[in-house]
Design a protein around this motif. Structure first.
Motif, PDB file in Angstrom:
ATOM      1  N   LEU A 174       0.782  -1.163   0.077  1.00 39.76           N
ATOM      2  CA  LEU A 174      -0.062  -0.039   0.061  1.00 39.76           C
ATOM      3  C   LEU A 174       0.728   1.439  -0.033  1.00 39.76           C
ATOM      4  N   GLN A 175       2.185   1.051   0.239  1.00 39.19           N
ATOM      5  CA  GLN A 175       3.005   2.241   0.195  1.00 39.19           C
ATOM      6  C   GLN A 175       4.326   2.030  -0.514  1.00 39.19           C
ATOM      7  N   PRO A 176       5.081   3.260  -0.741  1.00 44.07           N
ATOM      8  CA  PRO A 176       6.396   2.997  -1.414  1.00 44.07           C
ATOM      9  C   PRO A 176       7.523   2.061  -0.715  1.00 44.07           C
ATOM     10  N   THR A 177       7.353   2.281   0.485  1.00 40.41           N
ATOM     11  CA  THR A 177       8.410   1.498   1.414  1.00 40.41           C
ATOM     12  C   THR A 177       8.180  -0.025   1.099  1.00 40.41           C
ATOM     13  N   THR A 178       6.884  -0.547   1.092  1.00 37.16           N
ATOM     14  CA  THR A 178       6.627  -1.904   0.615  1.00 37.16           C
ATOM     15  C   THR A 178       7.204  -2.387  -0.849  1.00 37.16           C
ATOM     16  N   TYR A 179       6.877  -1.281  -1.874  1.00 42.98           N
ATOM     17  CA  TYR A 179       7.257  -1.448  -3.058  1.00 42.98           C
ATOM     18  C   TYR A 179       8.708  -1.735  -3.099  1.00 42.98           C
ATOM     19  N   GLN A 180       9.352  -0.972  -2.478  1.00 42.38           N
ATOM     20  CA  GLN A 180      11.014  -1.274  -2.576  1.00 42.38           C
ATOM     21  C   GLN A 180      11.308  -2.386  -1.595  1.00 42.38           C
ATOM     22  N   LEU A 181      10.853  -3.001  -0.513  1.00 44.66           N
ATOM     23  CA  LEU A 181      11.011  -4.067   0.141  1.00 44.66           C
ATOM     24  C   LEU A 181      10.762  -5.212  -0.757  1.00 44.66           C
ATOM     25  N   ALA A 182       9.686  -5.304  -1.705  1.00 43.94           N
ATOM     26  CA  ALA A 182       9.350  -6.342  -2.430  1.00 43.94           C
ATOM     27  C   ALA A 182      10.427  -6.387  -3.580  1.00 43.94           C
ATOM     28  N   ALA A 183      11.128  -5.344  -4.223  1.00 45.34           N
ATOM     29  CA  ALA A 183      11.923  -5.216  -4.958  1.00 45.34           C
ATOM     30  C   ALA A 183      13.228  -5.825  -4.647  1.00 45.34           C
ATOM     31  N   ARG A 184      13.565  -5.743  -3.298  1.00 44.52           N
ATOM     32  CA  ARG A 184      14.887  -6.140  -2.709  1.00 44.52           C
ATOM     33  C   ARG A 184      14.870  -7.506  -2.397  1.00 44.52           C
ATOM     34  N   LYS A 185      13.576  -8.077  -2.106  1.00 46.82           N
ATOM     35  CA  LYS A 185      13.390  -9.451  -1.732  1.00 46.82           C
ATOM     36  C   LYS A 185      13.103 -10.244  -3.147  1.00 46.82           C
ATOM     37  N   GLY A 186      12.873  -9.380  -4.265  1.00 46.48           N
ATOM     38  CA  GLY A 186      12.434 -10.228  -5.703  1.00 46.48           C
ATOM     39  C   GLY A 186      11.273 -10.702  -5.569  1.00 46.48           C
ATOM     40  N   THR A 210      15.395  -1.371  -8.708  1.00 51.16           N
ATOM     41  CA  THR A 210      15.715  -2.082  -7.721  1.00 51.16           C
ATOM     42  C   THR A 210      15.698  -3.575  -7.641  1.00 51.16           C
ATOM     43  N   ILE A 211      14.852  -4.004  -8.326  1.00 50.16           N
ATOM     44  CA  ILE A 211      14.755  -5.377  -8.511  1.00 50.16           C
ATOM     45  C   ILE A 211      15.757  -6.231  -9.429  1.00 50.16           C
ATOM     46  N   LYS A 212      16.605  -5.253 -10.046  1.00 50.68           N
ATOM     47  CA  LYS A 212      17.719  -5.672 -10.682  1.00 50.68           C
ATOM     48  C   LYS A 212      18.922  -6.356  -9.838  1.00 50.68           C
ATOM     49  N   GLU A 213      18.802  -5.692  -8.539  1.00 52.30           N
ATOM     50  CA  GLU A 213      19.738  -6.002  -7.488  1.00 52.30           C
ATOM     51  C   GLU A 213      19.197  -6.720  -6.455  1.00 52.30           C
ATOM     52  N   ALA A 214      17.937  -7.529  -6.715  1.00 56.95           N
ATOM     53  CA  ALA A 214      17.436  -8.393  -5.735  1.00 56.95           C
ATOM     54  C   ALA A 214      18.166  -9.420  -5.269  1.00 56.95           C
ATOM     55  N   ASP A 215      17.974  -9.681  -3.816  1.00 56.49           N
ATOM     56  CA  ASP A 215      18.560 -11.042  -3.137  1.00 56.49           C
ATOM     57  C   ASP A 215      17.182 -11.954  -2.758  1.00 56.49           C
ATOM     58  N   PRO A 216      16.772 -12.587  -3.909  1.00 56.60           N
ATOM     59  CA  PRO A 216      15.397 -13.097  -3.792  1.00 56.60           C
ATOM     60  C   PRO A 216      15.258 -14.051  -2.612  1.00 56.60           C
ATOM     61  N   VAL A 217      14.045 -14.227  -1.885  1.00 60.00           N
ATOM     62  CA  VAL A 217      13.725 -14.917  -0.947  1.00 60.00           C
ATOM     63  C   VAL A 217      13.502 -16.434  -1.512  1.00 60.00           C
ATOM     64  N   ASN A 222      10.292 -12.630  -8.941  1.00 55.58           N
ATOM     65  CA  ASN A 222       9.128 -12.827  -9.594  1.00 55.58           C
ATOM     66  C   ASN A 222       8.860 -11.106 -10.093  1.00 55.58           C
ATOM     67  N   ASN A 223       9.493 -10.518 -11.015  1.00 54.49           N
ATOM     68  CA  ASN A 223       9.524  -9.346 -11.497  1.00 54.49           C
ATOM     69  C   ASN A 223       8.382  -9.005 -12.114  1.00 54.49           C
ATOM     70  N   GLN A 224       7.201  -8.613 -11.362  1.00 52.55           N
ATOM     71  CA  GLN A 224       5.640  -8.272 -11.740  1.00 52.55           C
ATOM     72  C   GLN A 224       5.204  -7.505 -10.624  1.00 52.55           C
ATOM     73  N   TRP A 225       4.471  -6.740 -11.493  1.00 50.16           N
ATOM     74  CA  TRP A 225       3.608  -5.516 -11.094  1.00 50.16           C
ATOM     75  C   TRP A 225       2.216  -5.790 -11.278  1.00 50.16           C
ATOM     76  N   LEU A 226       1.259  -5.807 -10.104  1.00 52.79           N
ATOM     77  CA  LEU A 226      -0.202  -5.976 -10.340  1.00 52.79           C
ATOM     78  C   LEU A 226      -0.695  -4.691  -9.775  1.00 52.79           C
ATOM     79  N   SER A 227      -1.609  -3.988 -10.330  1.00 50.36           N
ATOM     80  CA  SER A 227      -2.490  -2.931  -9.765  1.00 50.36           C
ATOM     81  C   SER A 227      -3.749  -3.223  -9.616  1.00 50.36           C
ATOM     82  N   SER A 228      -4.295  -3.050  -8.416  1.00 48.81           N
ATOM     83  CA  SER A 228      -5.757  -3.379  -8.087  1.00 48.81           C
ATOM     84  C   SER A 228      -6.494  -2.155  -8.379  1.00 48.81           C
ATOM     85  N   ILE A 229      -7.645  -2.443  -9.089  1.00 55.61           N
ATOM     86  CA  ILE A 229      -8.721  -1.300  -9.189  1.00 55.61           C
ATOM     87  C   ILE A 229     -10.058  -1.847  -9.534  1.00 55.61           C
ATOM     88  N   PHE A 230     -10.828  -0.967  -9.359  1.00 57.69           N
ATOM     89  CA  PHE A 230     -12.392  -1.482  -9.682  1.00 57.69           C
ATOM     90  C   PHE A 230     -12.694  -1.489 -10.932  1.00 57.69           C
TER      91      PHE A 230
END
Length: 382
Positions: A174-186, A210-217, A222-230
């Motif tokens: 829901l926020q940019p910090t989590t977007y970046q956390l996801a990228a770092r974790k791959g 950022t995900i180019k330098e990921a340390d995947p868990v 999984n380099n994918q972005w999903l946007s939830s909308i109505f």
């Protein structure tokens, strides 16, 4: 571009059997009409708002009733479950579906956490520890763990997933910090904030960098972005837009689960939706101190002298055409829906996830909308 449906399994009056049967019927039709994903939330204690406490159970049915559509845990609330049980259940559904599972993760909100006996202050650390464990369980012959929240002596955990090395991993964000956390974790981002694509575009670009330098868990990135909308497609453009806008505003109305106890929520929603449109800036000009304006005339940085009550009033008056033209909703006739999806596609989104079946849009309307998406909208992106 991929197309998904999100399910809260909402019902304005408590009728568990009806919502279960109708949801299954909708998902079967979505499979037939070419949708790529169905995603089910995990919620507890939210009477009428969500009837989806155990996605793995309904996925057991859908795994045998559908052929192609992927089954997305959207999401497993990791702090609520022992990681061994998570690994077992997700792997079992992966086998039942012949490898059609995606593993979304999250940690929910304090109201539900405390109901489950979870201290909200521990939820982030619990999510991270469990997230580290589950892929290792899948990839190990014998697994053992000595952590802060869970301890597992050497044990063989079966079954392993059908997909090798395991299903794609995501996180609700829901926020940019989590977007970046996801990228770092791959792992993939499920952007659930319902935002205009123009607002998310810089965050998507940062995620890709950022995900180019990921340390995947897990075993892969999984380099994918999903946007939830109505989303809602109908034959009458104006009527369909109005139905979808009303669905959106009801979902985020005062006191509802996704806004409850959040400070300045309607000011933030206005920003997420692309700012206050020019005609509403004019209508409320005596109360708005505009800091920044886009080329389209929207106030994206602003102060409201009337505080949260005024922000809510302006939010309520946001019209359906503005929401559709900004891509906050994908709604209207097929041509209008195609144009809105293109806005998301242009920002680099991999999947648009529609919340379509809500307490304000009935079963038959949802079935017709799924059919129109399948006949007219999805083919435009194949």
């Amino acid at each position: 571009m991929q197309f998904g449906l999100a399910y809260e399994m909402q019902r304005p009056a408590l009728d568990d059997h009806a919502v279960i049967e109708e949801t299954i019927e909708q998902c079967v039709l979505a499979d037939e009409m070419g949708f790529d994903y169905v995603w089910f939330v995990e919620h507890h204690f939210l009477t009428t708002f969500s009837s989806s406490p155990c996605p793995e159970v309904i996925f057991g049915a859908l795994s045998r009733l559908t052929k192609n559509i992927r089954l997305g845990f959207g999401v497993v609330i990791l702090p609520y479950h022992h990681p061994v049980r998570v690994a077992e259940r997700v792997a079992m559904v992966d086998h039942l579906s012949n490898g059609r599972v995606d593993f979304g993760t999250g940690r929910s909100a304090p109201y539900e956490q405390t109901g489950m006996g979870i201290d909200p202050r521990d939820s982030r650390d619990m999510w991270e520890e469990s997230l580290s464990m589950v892929p290792k369980i899948w990839e190990s012959d014998y697994f053992e763990w000595d952590g802060r929240f869970w301890k597992v002596p050497p044990r063989q955990v079966l079954p392993k997933p059908y997909q090798k090395p395991h299903p794609p991993i995501w996180v609700a964000a829901l926020q940019p910090t989590t977007y970046q956390l996801a990228a770092r974790k791959g792992i993939g981002v499920m952007a659930l904030g319902v935002s205009a694509p123009s607002v998310l575009e810089p965050h998507i670009q940062d995620y890709r960098t950022t995900i180019k330098e990921a340390d995947p868990v897990g075993g892969f990135v999984n380099n994918q972005w999903l946007s939830s909308i109505f989303g809602y497609c109908g034959e009458d453009n104006h009527e369909a837009r109005e139905l979808c806008a009303n669905s959106l505003k009801t979902f985020f109305g005062p006191g509802r689960p996704y806004v409850q106890d959040q400070k300045d929520i309607y000011s933030r929603l206005l920003e997420q939706w692309g700012g206050i449109p020019e005609h509403l800036v004019h209508n409320f000009s005596r109360y708005i101190d505009v800091k920044e304006v886009t080329d389209e005339g929207a106030a994206t940085q602003f102060d409201l002298s009337g505080g949260s009550a005024l922000a809510q009033k302006i939010w309520e008056e946001m019209d359906s055409d503005t929401l559709a033209e900004r891509g906050v909703i994908v709604a209207g006739d097929p041509e209008s829906c195609i144009n809105a999806v293109k806005l998301h596609e242009a920002t680099g989104v991999d999947q648009v996830q529609f919340l379509m079946a809500t307490e304000t849009i009935g079963h038959e309307q949802v079935m017709k909308s799924i059919e129109l998406f399948g006949k007219h909208v999805i083919p435009a992106f194949n």
